[in-house]
Scaffold this motif. Sequence first.
Motif, PDB file in Angstrom:
ATOM      1  N   LEU A 282      29.589  40.518  32.425  1.00  0.00           N
ATOM      2  CA  LEU A 282      30.534  40.741  33.419  1.00  0.00           C
ATOM      3  C   LEU A 282      31.806  39.658  33.172  1.00  0.00           C
ATOM      4  N   ILE A 283      33.001  40.242  33.383  1.00  0.00           N
ATOM      5  CA  ILE A 283      34.118  39.376  33.107  1.00  0.00           C
ATOM      6  C   ILE A 283      34.596  39.168  34.586  1.00  0.00           C
ATOM      7  N   SER A 284      34.516  40.228  35.604  1.00  0.00           N
ATOM      8  CA  SER A 284      35.055  40.089  37.065  1.00  0.00           C
ATOM      9  C   SER A 284      33.576  40.126  37.745  1.00  0.00           C
ATOM     10  N   HIS A 285      33.861  39.672  39.012  1.00  0.00           N
ATOM     11  CA  HIS A 285      32.714  39.915  40.108  1.00  0.00           C
ATOM     12  C   HIS A 285      32.739  41.184  40.638  1.00  0.00           C
ATOM     13  N   PRO A 286      31.600  41.794  40.883  1.00  0.00           N
ATOM     14  CA  PRO A 286      31.671  43.193  41.608  1.00  0.00           C
ATOM     15  C   PRO A 286      31.828  43.002  42.854  1.00  0.00           C
ATOM     16  N   LEU A 287      31.743  41.918  43.659  1.00  0.00           N
ATOM     17  CA  LEU A 287      32.230  41.859  45.086  1.00  0.00           C
ATOM     18  C   LEU A 287      33.634  40.926  45.033  1.00  0.00           C
ATOM     19  N   SER A 288      34.374  41.160  44.179  1.00  0.00           N
ATOM     20  CA  SER A 288      35.891  40.458  44.341  1.00  0.00           C
ATOM     21  C   SER A 288      36.676  40.870  45.648  1.00  0.00           C
ATOM     22  N   GLY A 289      37.379  40.331  46.109  1.00  0.00           N
ATOM     23  CA  GLY A 289      38.299  40.743  47.115  1.00  0.00           C
ATOM     24  C   GLY A 289      37.723  40.525  48.240  1.00  0.00           C
ATOM     25  N   SER A 290      38.661  40.618  49.270  1.00  0.00           N
ATOM     26  CA  SER A 290      38.056  40.492  50.729  1.00  0.00           C
ATOM     27  C   SER A 290      37.572  41.593  51.481  1.00  0.00           C
ATOM     28  N   ILE A 291      37.631  43.012  50.735  1.00  0.00           N
ATOM     29  CA  ILE A 291      37.082  43.997  51.405  1.00  0.00           C
ATOM     30  C   ILE A 291      35.808  44.418  50.997  1.00  0.00           C
ATOM     31  N   LYS A 292      34.989  44.497  51.753  1.00  0.00           N
ATOM     32  CA  LYS A 292      33.337  44.812  51.820  1.00  0.00           C
ATOM     33  C   LYS A 292      33.462  46.115  50.767  1.00  0.00           C
ATOM     34  N   PRO A 293      32.618  46.358  49.986  1.00  0.00           N
ATOM     35  CA  PRO A 293      32.312  47.400  49.121  1.00  0.00           C
ATOM     36  C   PRO A 293      31.995  48.613  49.715  1.00  0.00           C
ATOM     37  N   ASN A 294      31.543  48.552  50.917  1.00  0.00           N
ATOM     38  CA  ASN A 294      31.422  49.676  51.762  1.00  0.00           C
ATOM     39  C   ASN A 294      32.496  50.380  52.585  1.00  0.00           C
ATOM     40  N   GLU A 295      33.607  49.587  52.537  1.00  0.00           N
ATOM     41  CA  GLU A 295      34.782  49.809  53.380  1.00  0.00           C
ATOM     42  C   GLU A 295      36.036  50.318  52.392  1.00  0.00           C
ATOM     43  N   SER A 296      36.038  50.278  51.148  1.00  0.00           N
ATOM     44  CA  SER A 296      36.975  50.461  50.396  1.00  0.00           C
ATOM     45  C   SER A 296      36.193  51.699  49.267  1.00  0.00           C
ATOM     46  N   PRO A 297      36.873  52.912  49.138  1.00  0.00           N
ATOM     47  CA  PRO A 297      36.265  54.009  48.285  1.00  0.00           C
ATOM     48  C   PRO A 297      36.404  53.446  46.663  1.00  0.00           C
ATOM     49  N   TYR A 298      37.265  52.532  46.472  1.00  0.00           N
ATOM     50  CA  TYR A 298      37.624  52.425  45.037  1.00  0.00           C
ATOM     51  C   TYR A 298      37.052  50.820  44.566  1.00  0.00           C
ATOM     52  N   LYS A 299      36.457  50.871  43.146  1.00  0.00           N
ATOM     53  CA  LYS A 299      36.069  49.478  42.715  1.00  0.00           C
ATOM     54  C   LYS A 299      36.438  49.758  41.294  1.00  0.00           C
ATOM     55  N   SER A 300      36.942  48.451  40.725  1.00  0.00           N
ATOM     56  CA  SER A 300      37.265  48.281  39.400  1.00  0.00           C
ATOM     57  C   SER A 300      36.350  47.182  39.021  1.00  0.00           C
ATOM     58  N   ILE A 301      35.548  47.182  37.853  1.00  0.00           N
ATOM     59  CA  ILE A 301      35.090  45.777  37.273  1.00  0.00           C
ATOM     60  C   ILE A 301      35.260  45.790  35.809  1.00  0.00           C
ATOM     61  N   ALA A 302      35.612  44.431  35.291  1.00  0.00           N
ATOM     62  CA  ALA A 302      35.991  44.194  33.815  1.00  0.00           C
ATOM     63  C   ALA A 302      34.621  43.778  33.398  1.00  0.00           C
ATOM     64  N   ILE A 303      34.263  44.059  32.173  1.00  0.00           N
ATOM     65  CA  ILE A 303      32.963  43.735  31.339  1.00  0.00           C
ATOM     66  C   ILE A 303      33.630  43.544  29.953  1.00  0.00           C
ATOM     67  N   ALA A 304      32.902  42.523  29.324  1.00  0.00           N
ATOM     68  CA  ALA A 304      33.207  42.347  28.010  1.00  0.00           C
ATOM     69  C   ALA A 304      32.249  43.559  27.165  1.00  0.00           C
ATOM     70  N   PRO A 305      32.714  44.091  26.100  1.00  0.00           N
ATOM     71  CA  PRO A 305      31.955  45.110  25.487  1.00  0.00           C
ATOM     72  C   PRO A 305      30.630  44.723  25.115  1.00  0.00           C
ATOM     73  N   THR A 306      29.893  45.521  24.745  1.00  0.00           N
ATOM     74  CA  THR A 306      28.468  45.249  24.224  1.00  0.00           C
ATOM     75  C   THR A 306      28.613  44.481  23.137  1.00  0.00           C
TER      76      THR A 306
END
Length: 118
Positions: A45-69
């Motif tokens: 993981l590069i970015s946290h999956p729960l970043s931002g102040s919007i709860k994950p059940n409130e926004s229909p969109y999510k982007s997460i950065a990862i370092a490749p395998t």
Amino acid sequence: MVVHVLITNNTAVVAKYPMHTRFIKGSVSDVFCAVRDEIHKGATLISHPLSGSIKPNESPYKSIAIAPTTGPLEYKSLCTIEDAISTLARLPDRQRSYSESVLEDFRIIDLDLISHIK
């Protein structure tokens, strides 16, 4: 922005970073599961999956950065994504019908959050 792989269900992120995204047609939960699958293959993981102040059940969109395998299972990343999946599962299901302008706002917020990843 340093080049990472972006796992997203947000078309605005795909439009801005077409060469660095993996588009998931589905929900935030589907994005979380796709990230978890990549972590099991060795991604970090590069970015946290729960970043931002919007709860994950409130926004229909999510982007997460990862370092490749790159190597063996990275336990901290796995724990973080599993915690995010558990958090989302505990939250009430908020299937709402949003207007296109509200959906666009959610896309822009998600794009802005992921654009600031270093």
